[in-house]
Design an enzyme around this catalytic site. Sequence first.
Site, PDB file in Angstrom:
ATOM      1  N   CYS A  27       0.812  -1.223   0.000  1.00 55.19           N
ATOM      2  CA  CYS A  27       0.000   0.000   0.000  1.00 55.19           C
ATOM      3  C   CYS A  27       0.846   1.275   0.000  1.00 55.19           C
ATOM      4  O   CYS A  27       0.351   2.339  -0.360  1.00 55.19           O
ATOM      5  CB  CYS A  27      -0.942   0.014   1.193  1.00 55.19           C
ATOM      6  SG  CYS A  27      -1.986  -1.444   1.255  1.00 55.19           S
TER       7      CYS A  27
ATOM      8  N   HIS B  87      -3.616   6.955   3.146  1.00 56.29           N
ATOM      9  CA  HIS B  87      -4.002   5.694   2.510  1.00 56.29           C
ATOM     10  C   HIS B  87      -5.396   5.309   2.998  1.00 56.29           C
ATOM     11  O   HIS B  87      -5.705   5.432   4.187  1.00 56.29           O
ATOM     12  CB  HIS B  87      -2.973   4.616   2.875  1.00 56.29           C
ATOM     13  CG  HIS B  87      -3.401   3.242   2.484  1.00 56.29           C
ATOM     14  ND1 HIS B  87      -3.847   2.941   1.224  1.00 56.29           N
ATOM     15  CD2 HIS B  87      -3.451   2.077   3.193  1.00 56.29           C
ATOM     16  CE1 HIS B  87      -4.159   1.655   1.170  1.00 56.29           C
ATOM     17  NE2 HIS B  87      -3.935   1.113   2.355  1.00 56.29           N
TER      18      HIS B  87
ATOM     19  N   ASN C 120     -10.139  -0.515   0.109  1.00 52.90           N
ATOM     20  CA  ASN C 120      -8.680  -0.403   0.116  1.00 52.90           C
ATOM     21  C   ASN C 120      -8.144  -0.845  -1.250  1.00 52.90           C
ATOM     22  O   ASN C 120      -8.153  -2.028  -1.572  1.00 52.90           O
ATOM     23  CB  ASN C 120      -8.134  -1.284   1.241  1.00 52.90           C
ATOM     24  CG  ASN C 120      -6.632  -1.217   1.376  1.00 52.90           C
ATOM     25  OD1 ASN C 120      -5.938  -0.706   0.499  1.00 52.90           O
ATOM     26  ND2 ASN C 120      -6.126  -1.745   2.478  1.00 52.90           N
TER      27      ASN C 120
HETATM   28  O1  UT7 Z   1      -3.755  -1.656   3.585  1.00 46.56           O
HETATM   29  C1  UT7 Z   1      -3.006  -2.322   4.544  1.00 46.56           C
HETATM   30  C2  UT7 Z   1      -3.469  -1.994   5.833  1.00 46.56           C
HETATM   31  N1  UT7 Z   1      -4.607  -2.794   6.217  1.00 46.56           N
HETATM   32  C3  UT7 Z   1      -5.325  -2.315   7.194  1.00 46.56           C
HETATM   33  O2  UT7 Z   1      -5.045  -1.229   7.614  1.00 46.56           O
HETATM   34  C4  UT7 Z   1      -6.393  -3.163   7.824  1.00 46.56           C
HETATM   35  C5  UT7 Z   1      -6.282  -2.997   9.323  1.00 46.56           C
HETATM   36  N2  UT7 Z   1      -7.281  -3.748  10.087  1.00 46.56           N
HETATM   37  C6  UT7 Z   1      -8.574  -3.372  10.085  1.00 46.56           C
HETATM   38  O3  UT7 Z   1      -8.976  -2.468   9.380  1.00 46.56           O
HETATM   39  C7  UT7 Z   1      -9.497  -4.076  11.064  1.00 46.56           C
HETATM   40  O4  UT7 Z   1      -8.745  -4.862  11.935  1.00 46.56           O
HETATM   41  C8  UT7 Z   1     -10.568  -4.953  10.366  1.00 46.56           C
HETATM   42  C9  UT7 Z   1     -11.573  -4.076   9.674  1.00 46.56           C
HETATM   43  C10 UT7 Z   1      -9.891  -5.876   9.362  1.00 46.56           C
HETATM   44  C11 UT7 Z   1     -11.304  -5.816  11.381  1.00 46.56           C
HETATM   45  O5  UT7 Z   1     -11.898  -4.998  12.379  1.00 46.56           O
HETATM   46  P1  UT7 Z   1     -11.755  -5.395  13.932  1.00 46.56           P
HETATM   47  O6  UT7 Z   1     -12.560  -4.430  14.674  1.00 46.56           O
HETATM   48  O7  UT7 Z   1     -10.279  -5.470  14.205  1.00 46.56           O
HETATM   49  O8  UT7 Z   1     -12.445  -6.794  13.972  1.00 46.56           O
HETATM   50  P2  UT7 Z   1     -11.841  -8.241  14.319  1.00 46.56           P
HETATM   51  O9  UT7 Z   1     -10.980  -8.724  13.212  1.00 46.56           O
HETATM   52  O10 UT7 Z   1     -11.242  -8.204  15.675  1.00 46.56           O
HETATM   53  O11 UT7 Z   1     -13.159  -9.093  14.352  1.00 46.56           O
HETATM   54  C12 UT7 Z   1     -14.210  -8.786  15.267  1.00 46.56           C
HETATM   55  C13 UT7 Z   1     -15.361  -9.764  15.019  1.00 46.56           C
HETATM   56  C14 UT7 Z   1     -14.917 -11.218  14.987  1.00 46.56           C
HETATM   57  O12 UT7 Z   1     -15.934 -11.952  15.605  1.00 46.56           O
HETATM   58  P3  UT7 Z   1     -15.772 -12.463  17.128  1.00 46.56           P
HETATM   59  O13 UT7 Z   1     -14.530 -13.309  17.127  1.00 46.56           O
HETATM   60  O14 UT7 Z   1     -15.627 -11.205  17.944  1.00 46.56           O
HETATM   61  O15 UT7 Z   1     -17.030 -13.222  17.362  1.00 46.56           O
HETATM   62  C15 UT7 Z   1     -14.908 -11.543  13.520  1.00 46.56           C
HETATM   63  O16 UT7 Z   1     -15.165 -12.902  13.265  1.00 46.56           O
HETATM   64  O17 UT7 Z   1     -15.953  -9.490  13.758  1.00 46.56           O
HETATM   65  C16 UT7 Z   1     -16.027 -10.703  12.993  1.00 46.56           C
HETATM   66  N3  UT7 Z   1     -15.890 -10.364  11.581  1.00 46.56           N
HETATM   67  C17 UT7 Z   1     -16.925 -10.056  10.792  1.00 46.56           C
HETATM   68  N4  UT7 Z   1     -18.235  -9.995  11.032  1.00 46.56           N
HETATM   69  C18 UT7 Z   1     -19.040  -9.626  10.016  1.00 46.56           C
HETATM   70  C19 UT7 Z   1     -14.741 -10.272  10.860  1.00 46.56           C
HETATM   71  N5  UT7 Z   1     -15.032  -9.918   9.598  1.00 46.56           N
HETATM   72  C20 UT7 Z   1     -16.376  -9.782   9.540  1.00 46.56           C
HETATM   73  C21 UT7 Z   1     -17.259  -9.424   8.510  1.00 46.56           C
HETATM   74  N6  UT7 Z   1     -18.564  -9.337   8.796  1.00 46.56           N
HETATM   75  N7  UT7 Z   1     -16.825  -9.103   7.261  1.00 46.56           N
END
Ligand code: UT7
Length: 331
Positions: free
Chosen positions: A118, A258, A288
């Site tokens: 990125c 970004h 993204n």
């Molecule tokens: O370009 C390179 C840089 N990349 C980034 O900057 C990405 C950085 N990371 C992020 O933006 C965030 O970490 C995410 C958007 C990817 C995820 O958000 P989060 O608040 O960190 O969520 P998480 O991964 O901790 O997941 C929370 C919950 C999980 O469920 P449980 O374990 O709490 O029951 C996931 O299974 O959300 C669930 N989950 C979803 N639910 C519905 C994960 N993806 C989804 C989804 N829809 N698409």
Amino acid sequence: MSARPIAYLAGIGSGIPAEVMTNHDFAAVGIETSHEWIVERTGIVERRIARGAGESTAGMAATASRIAMERAGVHAGEIDIIVLSTASPDRLLPSTAVDLQAELGASRAAAFDLSAACSGWLYGLTVAEGMIMSGVAETALVVGSEKMSSIIDWSDRATCVLFGDGAGAAILKRSTDGRGILSTYLRSDGTLADLLYRPDGGARRPFDADVLAERGQYVHMAGREVFKHAVRSMADAVDRALDGAQLAASDIDLLIPHQANLRIIDATAKHARMPMDRVYVNVDRYGNTSSASIPIALDEAIAAGRVGKDSTVLMVAFGAGFTWASMVARL
Ligand code: UT7
């Protein structure tokens, strides 16, 4: 860091695929998610998917490049180097940059791909600036082009909702009037490579039936870890680019971060003490797009009249590697 502008952005363009995929469309491809979850956690409402004729990584790059060239008043034969940043090349050999070169008819150019995820477009601008500084090039084409839809795992809801396709390009020319790149800052930390990566399918573990069964050819990401590092590194990069240019945040007309996640953008803006009306956001419409995200945003900001000639922009990126980068430029 440059003490004075060596090179300036003479023209910007973007190449956006036609097909829109909304958050609601994931249900149709069997992904258990919701519009509410995606908006709340990321700010993304829709993204573009490159499925049309000619919407390859090189094809989108060519669309963006032609617009940038026209705006810069540069024809293909004048381009000395083509730097194409991508995490989603059309082929592993040769580079996507040479396919772009052929498509543009930029027969004089030396063309190569750059891999910095990125952050790649800012890395590419810095490399091109260095080539202009050293006298190797007068005119450079720097492109970020991504067909992320081809490398994400469409069965992994934690990643497939985040990315989109598109391209952005700039013509970089020798600066003569004080406009141009005022500072750059590039960093990487390979000890964290396995937090955001495509594990297999390269030379270390080439494609075979096991790789495909393990879905090792797709992007894997430890989202929360990446999030934390992104917030920290982008804040640091903002400070470094401002220091390098000897400017304060109040001197910046527009912050262009970004576009990975609205919460990361908010945190970066807050750290820079920049109100959101001086921050460009389009993650809601494109998701993204990796190395294409900043040039697409800059192109849109210019088209919308948010910035123009002599405006000062601060661009900051973070991505796989990890890599991070920032740049202050006077347009
Ligand atoms: O370009 C390179 C840089 N990349 C980034 O900057 C990405 C950085 N990371 C992020 O933006 C965030 O970490 C995410 C958007 C990817 C995820 O958000 P989060 O608040 O960190 O969520 P998480 O991964 O901790 O997941 C929370 C919950 C999980 O469920 P449980 O374990 O709490 O029951 C996931 O299974 O959300 C669930 N989950 C979803 N639910 C519905 C994960 N993806 C989804 C989804 N829809 N698409």
